[in-house]
Design a protein around this motif. Structure first.
Motif, PDB file in Angstrom:
ATOM      1  N   ALA A   1      42.682  40.323  42.320  1.00 21.45           N
ATOM      2  CA  ALA A   1      41.797  39.266  41.812  1.00 21.45           C
ATOM      3  C   ALA A   1      40.694  38.958  42.813  1.00 21.45           C
ATOM      4  N   SER A   2      41.067  38.924  44.094  1.00 24.94           N
ATOM      5  CA  SER A   2      40.088  38.648  45.149  1.00 24.94           C
ATOM      6  C   SER A   2      39.001  39.720  45.189  1.00 24.94           C
TER       7      SER A   2
ATOM      8  N   ARG B   1      36.781  39.345  42.090  1.00 23.35           N
ATOM      9  CA  ARG B   1      35.966  38.138  42.268  1.00 23.35           C
ATOM     10  C   ARG B   1      34.828  38.407  43.255  1.00 23.35           C
TER      11      ARG B   1
ATOM     12  N   TYR C   1      32.125  40.292  41.527  1.00 25.62           N
ATOM     13  CA  TYR C   1      31.340  39.394  40.679  1.00 25.62           C
ATOM     14  C   TYR C   1      30.335  38.593  41.516  1.00 25.62           C
ATOM     15  N   GLN C   2      30.799  38.051  42.643  1.00 28.25           N
ATOM     16  CA  GLN C   2      29.920  37.262  43.514  1.00 28.25           C
ATOM     17  C   GLN C   2      28.794  38.112  44.095  1.00 28.25           C
TER      18      GLN C   2
ATOM     19  N   THR D   1      29.877  47.754  41.623  1.00 26.31           N
ATOM     20  CA  THR D   1      29.468  46.791  40.595  1.00 26.31           C
ATOM     21  C   THR D   1      28.514  47.358  39.558  1.00 26.31           C
TER      22      THR D   1
ATOM     23  N   GLU E   1      28.441  41.374  34.284  1.00 32.85           N
ATOM     24  CA  GLU E   1      29.110  40.165  34.758  1.00 32.85           C
ATOM     25  C   GLU E   1      30.165  39.680  33.763  1.00 32.85           C
TER      26      GLU E   1
ATOM     27  N   LEU F   1      34.070  38.858  34.665  1.00 33.69           N
ATOM     28  CA  LEU F   1      34.635  37.531  34.384  1.00 33.69           C
ATOM     29  C   LEU F   1      35.877  37.632  33.497  1.00 33.69           C
TER      30      LEU F   1
ATOM     31  N   ILE G   1      38.747  38.642  35.668  1.00 30.19           N
ATOM     32  CA  ILE G   1      39.206  37.510  36.480  1.00 30.19           C
ATOM     33  C   ILE G   1      40.087  36.587  35.647  1.00 30.19           C
ATOM     34  N   HIS G   2      39.702  36.381  34.391  1.00 32.62           N
ATOM     35  CA  HIS G   2      40.514  35.553  33.480  1.00 32.62           C
ATOM     36  C   HIS G   2      41.884  36.205  33.235  1.00 32.62           C
TER      37      HIS G   2
ATOM     38  N   ALA H   1      44.067  35.669  36.235  1.00 31.69           N
ATOM     39  CA  ALA H   1      44.538  34.275  36.305  1.00 31.69           C
ATOM     40  C   ALA H   1      45.695  34.045  35.328  1.00 31.69           C
TER      41      ALA H   1
END
Length: 338
Positions: free
Chosen positions: A256-257, A260, A263-264, A296, A301, A305, A308-309, A312
């Protein structure tokens, strides 16, 4: 460079005054250890080694220690930690220092002592006279975080300390497998140096054969396989990590990190940030930004995302006992099947 000072220490060409500053703990600790090993014998350490915290002890008291004749040995070694007076920041310490005494000492140091001022600060105040004097007269080691170019140069120099050479393609592979952690790189270089013997060359094949992948690099490869929808490859790496007793929740957290971060990085690059500025904004090594940028381009994006969902959601089900931890990740991999 750091390595040049280290070489002199190993040759026992010891300076009377060292200034070690920066936030790279590995370089600071390595320098301390080299000084300890080469300035004093094991029998002399109890009598002639002093470690003084300048947030608790005035500099003039510390210098008295340096000016004391060594007992049952040739020299004294005095580490002076936290010389906050070299920075522009205000310290909470109520200790007052007679800086004039330090200026006088470094102009005429005791011939039988070595002092090392260890300043674990990102910046020193270059406007101060004492900082200028130390940088002119002391052996200086800047223990800073290294960028990719500096790490590559450092690897070559570090290999030379063991009297071996390393090819550029071997350095590429080392960074790919072990990452940019200097302690891990040092351990792997020492292992490779013993393998090839003095005067020989470390090549890519040797690195592939001997260097173990760090957990971070294994996760990076796992994420790459996952994002490429290579289910077989992802599951193989995942099972290997489980055999190494890595926790599924920990693996998921790393994955996940990594996504993420992608994405950033993508969002900041879209805003016109350079690689260096992205690294500064996210407080990570520029090499990690470079690797993330390479990945990337294949994803928008919205896709990132969504991933990432999914991470989670899997994390929630693991922690609430709705799914077996090991199975939850495999189900996530299956969901990504094309």
């Amino acid at each position: 460079m750091v390595i040049e000072v280290w070489k002199n220490i190993k040759r026992k060409q010891l300076a009377p005054v060292y200034l070690i500053y920066g936030t790279e703990a590995f370089l600071i600790n390595e320098t301390r250890q080299l000084l300890l090993e080469n300035a004093l014998s094991d029998d002399e350490i109890d009598f002639n080694l002093s470690q003084i915290d300048l947030e608790e002890t005035p500099i003039e008291t510390a210098l008295e220690d340096a000016e004391t004749l060594p007992f049952m040995g040739e020299r004294r070694l005095v580490f002076m930690q936290n010389p906050f007076f070299l920075t522009a920041e205000k310290s909470k310490s109520k200790v007052e220092h007679n800086i004039k005494k330090l200026e006088e000492y470094i102009a005429n140091p005791a011939p039988y002592s070595i002092i090392a001022l260890v300043a674990p600060y990102e910046k020193l105040d270059e406007r101060k006279k004492i900082t200028k004097e130390l940088k002119q007269r002391a052996a200086v080691i800047e223990a800073k975080k290294l960028n990719e170019h500096e790490i590559r140069a450092w690897i070559k120099e570090r290999a030379s300390l063991s009297n071996v050479q390393i090819l550029d393609e071997a350095i590429d592979m080392m960074l790919e497998l072990a990452g940019t952690n200097l302690m891990l790189l040092t351990n792997e270089l020492d292992k490779l140096s013993l393998y090839v013997d003095e005067g020989k060359t470390i090549d890519r094949e040797m690195v592939e054969q001997l260097v173990a992948k760090s957990l971070e690099q294994n996760i990076f490869t796992l994420v790459d396989k996952f994002l490429q929808r290579d289910l077989t490859g992802a599951v193989q790496i995942y099972h290997e990590l489980l055999r190494q007793n890595e926790e599924p929740i920990k693996i998921l957290g790393f994955m996940a990190s990594q996504v993420r971060l992608m994405y950033q990085v993508k969002a900041l690059a879209k805003q016109g940030y350079s690689q260096q500025k992205i690294a500064g904004a996210l407080k990570i090594h520029p090499y990690r930004v470079k690797l993330a940028l390479e990945k990337t381009g294949r994803f928008n994006e919205r896709e990132l995302l969504s991933l990432i969902h999914d991470f989670a959601e899997a994390d929630y089900k693991m922690k609430t006992g709705q799914l077996d931890k090991a199975i939850a990740l495999e189900l996530l991999f299956l969901k990504s099947r094309p």
